[in-house]
Design a protein around this motif. Structure first.
Motif, mmCIF file in Angstrom:
data_model
loop_
_atom_site.group_PDB
_atom_site.id
_atom_site.type_symbol
_atom_site.label_atom_id
_atom_site.label_comp_id
_atom_site.label_asym_id
_atom_site.label_seq_id
_atom_site.Cartn_x
_atom_site.Cartn_y
_atom_site.Cartn_z
ATOM 1 N N ALA A 25 14.646 -4.652 -4.389
ATOM 2 C CA ALA A 25 15.759 -5.496 -3.950
ATOM 3 C C ALA A 25 16.047 -5.297 -2.460
ATOM 4 O O ALA A 25 16.305 -6.259 -1.730
ATOM 5 C CB ALA A 25 17.005 -5.201 -4.777
ATOM 6 N N VAL A 26 15.986 -4.052 -2.008
ATOM 7 C CA VAL A 26 16.214 -3.775 -0.584
ATOM 8 C C VAL A 26 15.083 -4.371 0.250
ATOM 9 O O VAL A 26 15.321 -4.954 1.311
ATOM 10 C CB VAL A 26 16.375 -2.257 -0.333
ATOM 11 N N ARG A 27 13.868 -4.272 -0.236
ATOM 12 C CA ARG A 27 12.729 -4.859 0.481
ATOM 13 C C ARG A 27 12.920 -6.371 0.627
ATOM 14 O O ARG A 27 12.728 -6.927 1.704
ATOM 15 C CB ARG A 27 11.426 -4.549 -0.254
ATOM 16 N N PHE A 58 8.103 0.703 4.603
ATOM 17 C CA PHE A 58 8.483 2.088 4.852
ATOM 18 C C PHE A 58 9.996 2.331 4.847
ATOM 19 O O PHE A 58 10.437 3.432 4.535
ATOM 20 C CB PHE A 58 7.868 2.572 6.170
ATOM 21 N N ARG A 59 10.790 1.337 5.176
ATOM 22 C CA ARG A 59 12.242 1.530 5.251
ATOM 23 C C ARG A 59 12.929 1.313 3.899
ATOM 24 O O ARG A 59 13.975 1.904 3.621
ATOM 25 C CB ARG A 59 12.820 0.577 6.305
ATOM 26 N N SER A 60 12.368 0.469 3.054
ATOM 27 C CA SER A 60 13.019 0.109 1.789
ATOM 28 C C SER A 60 13.342 1.302 0.892
ATOM 29 O O SER A 60 14.468 1.381 0.384
ATOM 30 C CB SER A 60 12.169 -0.903 1.025
ATOM 31 N N PRO A 61 12.420 2.229 0.660
ATOM 32 C CA PRO A 61 12.761 3.357 -0.223
ATOM 33 C C PRO A 61 13.919 4.214 0.313
ATOM 34 O O PRO A 61 14.822 4.581 -0.440
ATOM 35 C CB PRO A 61 11.466 4.175 -0.292
ATOM 36 N N LYS A 62 13.904 4.480 1.600
ATOM 37 C CA LYS A 62 14.973 5.291 2.204
ATOM 38 C C LYS A 62 16.306 4.542 2.154
ATOM 39 O O LYS A 62 17.342 5.125 1.809
ATOM 40 C CB LYS A 62 14.604 5.631 3.646
#
Length: 166
Positions: A25-27, A58-62
């Protein structure tokens, strides 16, 4: 219906939020947000590569882990506070107004909010930016292209549009 019986629509506009505190969802949210050329003003090919190959992956999981820390049972704090404000403003303004919330990126989208407002017999539409990011950059930057893209093809009888800015 007489024009004196028509209502005024109030569109509260916020920047947006992911649908869930999950990586996927963030991605999706980051892609929608960062692929807007008004947000990331670089060559379209470079923007696509930067957003889809580097940032979204790379940013989505964090970011998802950060969202998990602030997420409530009702959902995103930005969304739930916007929904609370929408209801309180509707209660204060009364039956002569129809208040709805739209997010520039994510859900509920400005387009969906406008669809719900089109079902009403409006004489005016007022767009109000919420949050510092929307107010500082200006409601016109974030809403007018979206509003016109959403309403011009489908509804030529739209009422007068007013926008408020800081």
């Amino acid at each position: 219906m007489r024009s004196t019986d028509q209502k005024t629509g109030v569109l509260l506009v916020n920047l947006g939020t992911p649908d869930a505190p999950s990586t996927g969802a963030v991605r999706n949210y980051l892609r929608e947000f960062l692929m807007d050329p008004r947000v990331l003003d670089i060559n379209p090919i470079g923007r696509w590569f930067l957003v889809n190959i580097i940032i979204a992956i790379f940013r989505s999981p964090k970011s998802a882990r950060a969202y998990e820390k602030i997420w409530t049972k009702r959902g995103s704090p930005l969304l739930t506070s916007g929904q609370n404000l929408t209801q309180k403003l509707q209660d204060q303004l009364g039956e002569d107004f129809v208040v709805t919330l739209g997010m520039r990126y994510g859900n509920p989208s400005i387009g969906k909010a406008l669809e719900s407002l089109q079902e009403e017999d409006l004489k005016h539409l007022i767009a109000i930016p919420l949050g510092l990011a929307v107010a500082r950059i200006g409601v016109t930057h974030f809403t007018r292209p979206e509003i016109f893209d959403a309403i011009v093809p489908s509804y030529l009888g739209w009422p007068r549009l007013w926008t408020l800015s800081s």
